[in-house]
Design an enzyme around this catalytic site. Structure first.
Site, PDB file in Angstrom:
ATOM      1  N   THR A 154       0.828  -1.210   0.000  1.00 13.52           N
ATOM      2  CA  THR A 154       0.000   0.000   0.000  1.00 13.52           C
ATOM      3  C   THR A 154       0.865   1.265   0.000  1.00 13.52           C
ATOM      4  O   THR A 154       1.859   1.344   0.708  1.00 13.52           O
ATOM      5  CB  THR A 154      -0.902  -0.002   1.244  1.00 13.52           C
ATOM      6  N   GLU A 437      -7.726  -5.698   4.197  1.00 10.06           N
ATOM      7  CA  GLU A 437      -8.007  -6.955   3.476  1.00 10.06           C
ATOM      8  C   GLU A 437      -9.154  -6.771   2.480  1.00 10.06           C
ATOM      9  O   GLU A 437     -10.022  -7.630   2.359  1.00 10.06           O
ATOM     10  CB  GLU A 437      -8.328  -8.091   4.467  1.00 10.06           C
TER      11      GLU A 437
END
Lengths: 675, 675
Positions: A154, A437
């Site tokens: 990320t 997630e």
């Protein structure tokens, strides 16, 4: 049960000297809580093993929850590192190996106080994406914590859209190295756990560039800190991203790379490699990696998300039988708040929800196992369905559990705001699951895409995946139930959920088609339907949860006490869903006004039925006091005494008198002569 | 606007160098944001005054928000005391007096960093409940902070049911003193602000006992800490209740009294007094005190609760035009997330909600003023209606605003979990409003009791209070709207809300009557209806909010830009409510399936209409960067840069290397020879 230890703040064993208001709730229980605990654990041998592991951890003072609610972020971090390092030693000593049930129970029990979560993802990704050579080099070191890794994917400016990630890895043929860069502020890695202050290595995801051509995202191992003095390497800037809502034990971090070079061997090369001359070579299929992602999601639901709701229910329901407020009848003593219908309507649907999601996860794990075997045989047919199911269930579970925890917390009135109740930290722990997630809206739309595709197949009478087989069999008549008791028939309410989901999918599929026919582009039409697509995906997932709960009932002896109590919960879950979303169920006059009124009455009647089993139903979750760590929810029900004892230990009661002397005393002395 | 100062972390003025993605949203604005700001402030002179006050505070480094997100509870407390003491000096210097608009703007601007909140309640309760003599003695000292007071009512075991409070005050004729006691663990005072570590005095509520007879709750002034050294007096045990969700600046405390004696003059005696011989004497009516409680609730909504939602909308909407994710059309650059329908559906209803509740509070303040005049004339007819209205509006406002803040927070993805976004602390600040100043379920049932009574009056054709006059005029036909545009007619949707509320009240009134006819006692019957009673009270309150928003539209020039943009928000608020509660509106076939489908389409179309005005609509709230204190939501839109700059200052990046040396280095050195 003997292994249960008192919470460190409570000198007495919690099984003795129970508050009479709680004690009486455990008399004449209508079913075996032990049996129900075994069901939840997946068998009595699991219950036994779990309790053995918990007993070992509770007996070791190094694992005491200590003053967790009083610690600063820095203290939480230090505790987590200390306990994580110690846990590895303890596990080795106990002979508990990696990926064993014992490890699972340890992590579940100690999660709030552990670090190295992303280190485990680091290990798993090398195992999944690395060649045998790479595995042999890195895994032995990582398994022993000789290096600590993180998973750096990320970025500050990109999360859900992986294709949009900006980090780059450019191959330099001359030196046989990759040059890694985060070329802009928005491309620095942001959020990875264990990165902020701990990790020595990272699996770093970047766009691979070979001779000026981009080959998409690939993983690279990069050392980010010195093993000798922990300083960042040349060209590396890193640190902690600072204070967050929850997860104070974890050092989420940022990472900036500027022309950092790693050798060619550091690209994880199981599925694609770069040859010495800079040629790109793909090999095998990485589809099995999707499975890994899916099982991580389901494990997260059963290991973290649902237990948060179970704990919140335990705390709120136990507290609600020791808290008394006002009279239910004039002249009587104050009533337990759990005897108020409004309190039951807050808490019991949450209880039913916790059970419902527990069982649907078992179902998902079942498909996962079948899918895993097939995938290893090179068959991938089940994958899209499993992905769509797991995504939808992930969303509905995390949404409902997060909201449910907050309902339980607020149902405890003012004391639910005290960290010592244990409830605020449960919310902080569960709510991020809506985002990590797989962000929930993004996932729902993936499920929706699968549903729309299947709807098209149904229209063309093609065979359908089993979870959407109902698309070709929905009865478009009206609900036939008349009397209140009819609405306790699982066939009646399962059909209603089926109808609702199908109608949602059909309508939005029609709208999509119509928009395209009107000349809108596919993408624009899709965007204009996303609110309804997301809603349809939720309705489908809701139907699956109800259906699987009714299937669970069939696994228990007909007419047994366990079946009866589970059926009450299943009925409540289903009817609460209709009560709360009545509009969806009244579409096409499937339910009439009178039928909805009857659903409401049946649902409200059920609350009173579940009332008598409420405490045993949360006792069956079998959380020890140390695991709950709640002043309100302990087994013995001495909520007020414990709240007071714990509060006295707060650091806010240990501050010196500097504030008084500096700011207050100069003011107060003006009143001395006047009072 | 010149007065706006840059946030301390950002050296540049935020009005220059704006992120182009945000800048473009402020071009060609369809209405005057300044005009809208004036409307929200209640006139341009208020806007001017507010900005002047804010400019003074922002220019003074002593009020800087500093490192608020990095501070421990002890540091937050110390900051709050320091700033509160300094603010008093500053106000004196500026000539800003107590209860002035200037003070209101100061408190609103600095609230997160101030203490002495309950000190103000202490002062107000002496003014409301004390005799002139008592006022003359205590108020001058309290006003200058020469003593600090708290309001000690809530007990560990009792909050909402005041009659159940256990503290006692027994009059001793011999010494002319009251003997104050908290006779059990559950009766210790718990929660009062400023009590934990600051207050020298308390207004202490206790059951008054005279010659063995209990006369109910009465207020007593008791000194709890020494003015000289701050030590608790004889028989007094007190302290801080420890860590909480939010409110870290406030020292909520506990207080145990054991035979603490106060002189007879310390009972606040405006409405009742104890004569020297122990006789009890009542005088006058304390009904006006209900009014005080009501206006405190409304001020809390406008001063604290609604601004939290306004700030969350500002942060989330600004961030959503600088965050880009995926393509809306293939080949195009990544789209602003605010261009996705799902993001609009999350944020725009919150924006409309903030405006809706702002206007309904103005309406409540209007009735309050009328009621205040009447009460002073000895007329109390409006009181029950005002109480029911204010209670219901308090509940719906705090519920919707709390949920709305959380929706905004989650809509910011991962970064919404960082405290630096400003969003988590907004949630912590707003959510307790569902519990304090009247627990929401308790209040809703009070509103419901009023509605049931009025329904009975309507059945007997008696005249009705104006807010429930519709009970005698609801048309029980069906909604006549056909085309999409019909649903943008305020008469159409206001009628729908009216019908929904009336049906809820009527049905539960019938159920109540039926249960009593079946032989259930009044109290039991009431308890069995409470879920539906609460729901009916919410529906009534929702109707009032919609109705008052439509009335607001009439105050602006017909066809003007401001009226157009407010009407869009009003329509959105109303249609979102129907979309989200469709079942209620479909009862009795008031809306058909086709009509609900059309409402949905009209609602979704509105999202796209509001999209172009979204940034100006939050700019009109006119929060300075210092007030927002958000790395994501600042005026200049440089979210990523600011998040990074702020994170670097986190104390988690300033810890020494003890953790490394103690726990990690011994492990890592094992890898040195292998890498």
């Amino acid at each position: 049960m003997e292994a249960k230890k008192a919470n460190i703040f409570s000198p007495n064993s919690p099984r003795q000297n129970v508050n009479p208001d709680l004690d009486i709730e455990r008399k004449n229980i209508s079913f075996s809580t032990e049996h129900l605990t075994n069901i939840l654990d997946g068998g009595s041998s699991n219950t036994k093993l779990r309790r053995e592991v918990e007993a070992v951890l509770e007996a070791d003072p190094a694992f005491s929850p200590e003053n967790r609610y009083f610690q600063s972020q820095n203290e939480r971090y230090e505790t987590a590192i200390r306990k994580s390092v110690y846990l590895s030693q303890k596990m080795a000593k106990m002979g508990w190996i990696a990926d064993s049930p014992e490890q699972y129970y340890c992590f579940k029990f100690l999660a709030e106080d552990l670090a190295f979560n992303l280190h485990i993802v680091f290990i798993k990704s090398i195992l999944a994406l690395g060649t045998d050579e790479q595995i042999n080099k890195w895994i032995p070191l990582a398994n022993k914590n000789f290096i600590i890794g993180t998973y750096a994917q990320t970025e500050l400016g990109h999360g859900s859209n992986l294709r949009g990630l900006e980090s780059t890895a450019t191959f330099d043929v001359a030196t046989q190295e990759f040059i890694l860069n985060t070329p802009s502020v928005s491309s620095m890695k942001w959020w990875p756990g264990d990165l902020g202050r701990t990790a020595t290595h990272a699996v770093f995801f970047a766009q691979l560039y070979l001779k000026g051509h981009c080959y998409g995202m690939h993983p690279f191992i990069v050392q980010i800190r010195s093993l000798r003095d922990h300083s960042p390497g040349q060209g590396i800037t890193l640190g902690d991203i600072g204070p967050k809502m929850g997860f104070e034990n974890i050092d989420n971090g940022f990472l900036i790379l500027k022309n950092v070079r790693v050798p060619r061997e550091n690209m994880l090369a199981k599925f694609s490699q770069v040859l010495p001359d800079g040629q790109y070579k793909k090999q095998g299929s990485d589809k099995i990696n999707y499975l890994t992602m899916i099982v991580v999601r389901v494990n997260m639901l059963q290991g973290t998300v649902i237990p948060c709701l179970m704990k919140a229910c335990t705390i709120a329901i136990r507290y609600s039988v020791v808290r008394r407020q006002s009279e239910l009848k004039p002249g009587e003593p104050e009533a337990k708040v759990l005897d108020y219908q409004t309190q039951q309507q807050k808490l019991f649907p949450q209880l039913a929800t916790a059970y419902a999601f527990h069982f649907v996860c078992n179902y998902l794990l079942g498909i996962f196992k079948r899918c895993y075997i097939q995938t290893n045989e090179g068959k991938f047919d089940l994958l899209p369905e499993l992905h769509a199911l797991a995504a939808g269930i992930k969303v509905i579970t995390t949404n409902y559990c997060s909201e449910g925890v907050e309902v339980c917390r607020k149902a405890c009135g003012g004391h639910g705001y005290s960290l010592l109740s244990g409830l605020p930290s449960l919310y902080m722990k569960v709510i991020p699951s809506c985002t990590y997630e797989g962000e929930n809206t993004v996932l729902l739309l993936q499920t929706a895409r699968f549903l729309i595709k299947c709807y098209g197949m149904a229209q063309m009478s093609q065979p359908l995946p089993s979870s959407v087989a109902y698309f070709s069999s929905v009865n478009f008549g009206r609900c036939q139930a008349q009397e209140k008791k009819d609405f306790l028939n699982p066939d009646i309410y399962t059909d209603a959920y089926k109808h609702r989901a199908f109608r949602g999918v059909r309508n939005v599929a029609n709208k999509l088609r119509q928009l395209v026919e009107e000349g809108k582009g596919q993408h624009e039409a899709w965007n204009q339907c996303t609110v309804q697509l997301a809603k349809a995906a939720m309705a489908h997932s809701h139907y699956i949860v109800v259906q699987k709960f009714t299937e669970e009932l069939g696994k228990h002896a007909k007419g047994s006490a366990i079946q009866r109590v589970l059926k009450n919960l299943c009925d409540l879950f289903a009817l609460h869903g209709i009560f709360s979303n009545a509009g969806d169920f009244m579409q096409d006059a499937y339910f009439s006004t009178e039928q909805i009124d009857r659903v409401t009455e049946t649902y409200l009647d059920l609350l009173a039925v579940i009332r008598r089993d409420a405490v045993p139903l949360v006792d069956a979750f079998d959380f020890s006091d140390a695991c709950l760590n709640s002043a309100l929810g302990s087994y013995d029900g001495h909520a007020y005494q414990r709240l007071y004892e714990w509060a006295k230990k707060s650091p806010t009661n240990q501050q010196d008198d500097r504030v008084f002397k500096t700011y207050l005393k100069p003011l107060f002395q003006n009143a001395l002569s006047k009072l």
